[in-house]
Design a protein around this motif. Structure first.
Motif, mmCIF file in Angstrom:
data_model
loop_
_atom_site.group_PDB
_atom_site.id
_atom_site.type_symbol
_atom_site.label_atom_id
_atom_site.label_comp_id
_atom_site.label_asym_id
_atom_site.label_seq_id
_atom_site.Cartn_x
_atom_site.Cartn_y
_atom_site.Cartn_z
ATOM 1 N N SER A 49 0.889 -1.148 0.048
ATOM 2 C CA SER A 49 -0.089 0.049 0.268
ATOM 3 C C SER A 49 0.851 1.369 -0.271
ATOM 4 O O SER A 49 0.528 2.263 -0.786
ATOM 5 C CB SER A 49 -0.895 0.002 1.154
ATOM 6 O OG SER A 49 -1.854 -0.920 1.205
ATOM 7 N N GLN A 98 -7.446 0.313 0.172
ATOM 8 C CA GLN A 98 -7.834 -1.009 1.013
ATOM 9 C C GLN A 98 -8.880 -0.905 1.547
ATOM 10 O O GLN A 98 -10.015 -1.958 1.578
ATOM 11 C CB GLN A 98 -6.692 -1.215 1.639
ATOM 12 C CG GLN A 98 -6.405 -2.751 2.165
ATOM 13 C CD GLN A 98 -4.912 -2.837 2.634
ATOM 14 O OE1 GLN A 98 -4.260 -2.096 2.900
ATOM 15 N NE2 GLN A 98 -4.768 -4.109 3.045
ATOM 16 N N ASP A 180 -6.004 -1.428 -4.681
ATOM 17 C CA ASP A 180 -5.348 -1.953 -3.481
ATOM 18 C C ASP A 180 -6.319 -3.059 -2.804
ATOM 19 O O ASP A 180 -7.292 -2.851 -1.978
ATOM 20 C CB ASP A 180 -4.962 -1.096 -2.342
ATOM 21 C CG ASP A 180 -3.915 -1.619 -1.366
ATOM 22 O OD1 ASP A 180 -3.826 -2.657 -1.252
ATOM 23 O OD2 ASP A 180 -3.444 -0.645 -0.600
HETATM 24 MG MG LIG Z 1 -2.228 -2.660 2.117
#
Ligand SMILES: [Mg+2]
Ligand SMILES: Nc1ncnc2c1ncn2[C@@H]1O[C@H](COP(=O)(O)OP(=O)(O)OP(=O)(O)O)[C@@H](O)[C@H]1O
Lengths: 345, 316
Positions: A49, A98, A180
């Protein structure tokens, strides 16, 4: 055209914290071609990330030290001014974050949040932007989209919010999409729908896609190339076939071995490799995987460069000192690829 | 939304009834100064006279009857101070213009100043400006109003002659003089609040900076300014707005006792100050009720504002 869409070279991101410098990313090199899906896999905390956010300038700050180079279409992203960066964000590069539960602002209607992004980059009226938002929401599989756009995020499930995030990311037809773990919160049917959407984005707009995921089934389904990250570094990268059938790094073996073991439960968070990832505050010298690697030897105290080590595939890079021929036997555990049980000292 | 508002207003009325009853019990029935009839009758009265007064004023009736009567008297303006004999409603009405001018003016001033300074400190967090503002807010918070007032009166009013020394001039008499006479009190009352509020706001802005949705806003390509105003401030302002609602209610209800006294404004605060000294329970009861009304009304307004600003609350 020789220059790929995205070229990252030796990217390093360090955060100064009270406990010391966290080397979240410590030498990432990768490239993404137009129309290519590059999957990034690696266990939690390996810097996936942070790499994605750094491309958009989202990790910039007084406590962050960023070095290396990342060029989009030949333009350097890391040293770009904030003003230039704003024109890139959301427009040339879009990111699906995410955590869909908290990534939407709770106080604005979902539709308004999509419209805000569209109107930041395009000269459209509110109505036109809203019409575009409806169309996007329908594309990512939201029924009764026009009506649902008037809802607030808390009225949506995680999967719905994730789809809103994806619709938002697609809204300005980015050249590069960083997704993500876009399918983690979704059930299998929706997941397939989202992957289909990504494929369509790629074929319609020739966008490059970086897909961060833990799910090797998703990787096998959609990726052209795979990048394996471990403890802030890229430890191996190559085409889907190279990675799945001729993996070079013991960590990759572990990943592949754990998927064959947990076949029954595809959504299980990988990888089940013995031991803990190293601390990013004081990583081990040399190869970061060395402490967990059953095949480690003296040479592993030196940092292996990310370079082609298999004679016949120059695009297949890895960071492992073992000899290619030895690896082909070491990686077989009960006739399948996997990581042998660690030898306890 | 309408249902939320109605429910909130009903709660508000119920709360007021409870508060007024409890204060009534504390002040009138469990009277610290003794039997109210004896107070009215004076030191030299015979038991018979005290009894007569007791019957006449209804002190022998059941408590709830006394309560209803007292409330009715307070609200229709026929309650009198037992000791001083003045009409309580009249005294409050006379003090109200000064107190309202003080509190509303200061309230707007301290709210806007702390939004400005708190935002500035957050945006410049960790840098020189932020450090200076931190020190200043510490000084502000620890500065007692009577000291600040005295310093202002001595240096700015007396020595420099820039501001009037004290007193309140009605707006209708002269808007300019009204304004000039209030500058000192406004500053005196506001400094502490500005110091405190700007710290709270700085903290809540810095917290919000780390929210995922703020990162999303940046990732969309919005300008820093738009991210701040639309995505950060809207939520970050809530804590100081609810503080503001309660503080301003206190001040309107005569809470700025020190500021009013130092600057001789003769507002409700000063009336409260005198009533405490004289054990004037009826006046105190009235002022406490006024404060309670202000607090309850303001907190209802704050709740409604919260619901307007944050759609998640409307569900609850
Ligand atoms: Mg991540
Ligand atoms: N602002 C920051 N300050 C300090 N450390 C940070 C910061 N951001 C990230 N890190 C650290 O960097 C490391 C890499 O984080 P990152 O989020 O990139 O991992 P990831 O590979 O995405 O993991 P996951 O699969 O759990 O999402 C983590 O150990 C994290 O704690």
């Amino acid at each position: 055209m020789s220059e790929p869409l995205l070229q990252i070279e030796d990217l390093a991101v360090r955060f100064r914290t009270d406990e010391g410098a966290v080397r979240a990313v410590d030498g990432v090199s990768l490239s993404v071609e137009r129309g290519e899906v590059v999957a990034v896999v690696g266990e939690s905390g390996s810097g996936k990330s942070v790499t994605g956010m750094t491309l958009m300038g989202l990790t910039r700050g007084p406590n962050a030290e960023i070095s290396g180079s990342a060029r989009l279409d030949g333009r350097e992203l890391l040293t770009m001014s904030n003003r230039e960066l704003r024109a890139v964000r959301g427009n040339d590069i879009a990111m699906v974050f995410q955590d869909p539960m908290s990534s939407l602002n709770p106080v604005y209607r979902v539709g308004d949040q999509i419209v805000e992004q569209i109107r930041t980059h395009q000269q459209l009226s509110r109505q036109q932007a809203m019409a575009r938002a409806v169309e996007l929401m329908e594309r990512v599989g939201v029924p009764r989209a026009a009506e649902r756009l008037r809802s607030y995020p808390h009225e949506f499930s995680g999967g719905m919010r994730q789809r809103v995030m994806i619709a938002m990311a697609l809204s300005c037809s980015p050249k590069l999409l960083i997704a993500d773990e876009p399918t983690t919160a979704l059930d299998v049917t929706i997941q397939a729908q989202i992957l289909e959407e990504l494929r369509q984005l790629r074929s319609e707009t020739n966008a490059g896609i970086i897909l961060v995921t833990h799910d090797l089934a998703v990787v096998a389904d959609i990726a052209d190339r795979v990048v394996v990250m471990y403890s802030g570094r890229v430890v191996e990268q190559g085409t889907l076939d190279e990675l799945f059938y001729d993996p070079q790094h013991p960590y990759t073996w572990g990943l592949l071995g754990s998927i064959t073991r947990v076949d029954s439960d595809r959504s299980a968070r990988l990888p089940a490799i013995d031991g803990m990832p190293p601390s990013l505050l004081a990583p081990p010298p040399g190869c970061h995987f060395q402490p967990r690697c059953p095949h480690a030897f003296e040479r592993c105290g030196e940092v292996p460069e990310l370079s082609p080590r298999t004679p016949d595939s120059p695009g297949h890079l890895d960071r492992c000192w073992l000899e290619v021929e030895r690896k082909r036997t070491l990686r077989l555990v009960d006739g399948q690829i996997g990581l042998a049980a660690p030898v306890r000292a | 939304m309408a249902r939320f508002v109605i429910r909130r207003l009903i709660t508000m009325v119920l709360m007021l009834i409870v508060i007024s009853f409890v204060t009534f019990l504390l002040f009138i029935v469990a009277l610290p100064g003794g039997n109210p009839a004896a107070l009215i009758a004076g030191r030299l009265a015979t038991p018979a006279e005290v009894h007569l007064i007791s019957v006449r004023y209804g002190f022998d009736k059941p408590i709830w009857v006394q309560y209803v009567r007292t409330m009715a008297n307070l609200f229709d303006g026929s309650a009198y101070s037992y000791q001083e004999g003045f009409n309580v409603m009249g005294a409050i009405t006379r003090g109200a213009p000064a107190t309202l001018s003080l509190s509303i003016g200061a309230g707007v001033f301290w709210l806007l100043s702390s939004i400005g300074l708190g935002t500035l400190a957050a945006v410049r967090s960790g840098r020189y400006t932020d450090r200076v503002l931190t020190v200043l807010s510490m000084v502000g918070v620890s500065m007692p109003p009577f000291l600040l007032g005295a310093v202002l009166i001595y240096y700015v009013s007396y020595k420099a002659g820039v501001l009037p020394i004290n007193g309140y001039i009605s707006f209708t008499v002269s808007p300019w003089q009204w304004f000039r006479h209030l500058i000192g009190p406004w500053i005196t009352l506001s400094v502490l609040f500005i110091g405190f509020y700007s710290r709270v706001l700085r903290g809540s802005i810095l917290d919000a900076q780390g929210e995922d949705y703020v990162r999303t806003a940046r990732a969309k390509g919005l300008s820093e300014r738009r991210v701040l105003v639309r995505h950060i401030l809207r939520m970050s302002l809530l804590p100081i707005i609810s503080l503001w609602g309660l503080d301003i209610a206190q001040v309107i209800g005569g809470g700025a006792i020190l500021t009013e006294s130092v600057w001789g404004l003769h507002g409700i605060g000063q009336l409260a100050f005198n009533a405490i000294g004289a054990f004037d329970t009826v006046t105190l009861l009235a002022i406490v009720l006024l404060t309670a009304i202000c607090v309850v009304v303001m907190s209802a307004l704050v709740d409604i504002l919260y619901a307007v600003l944050d759609p998640r609350i409307r569900l609850g």
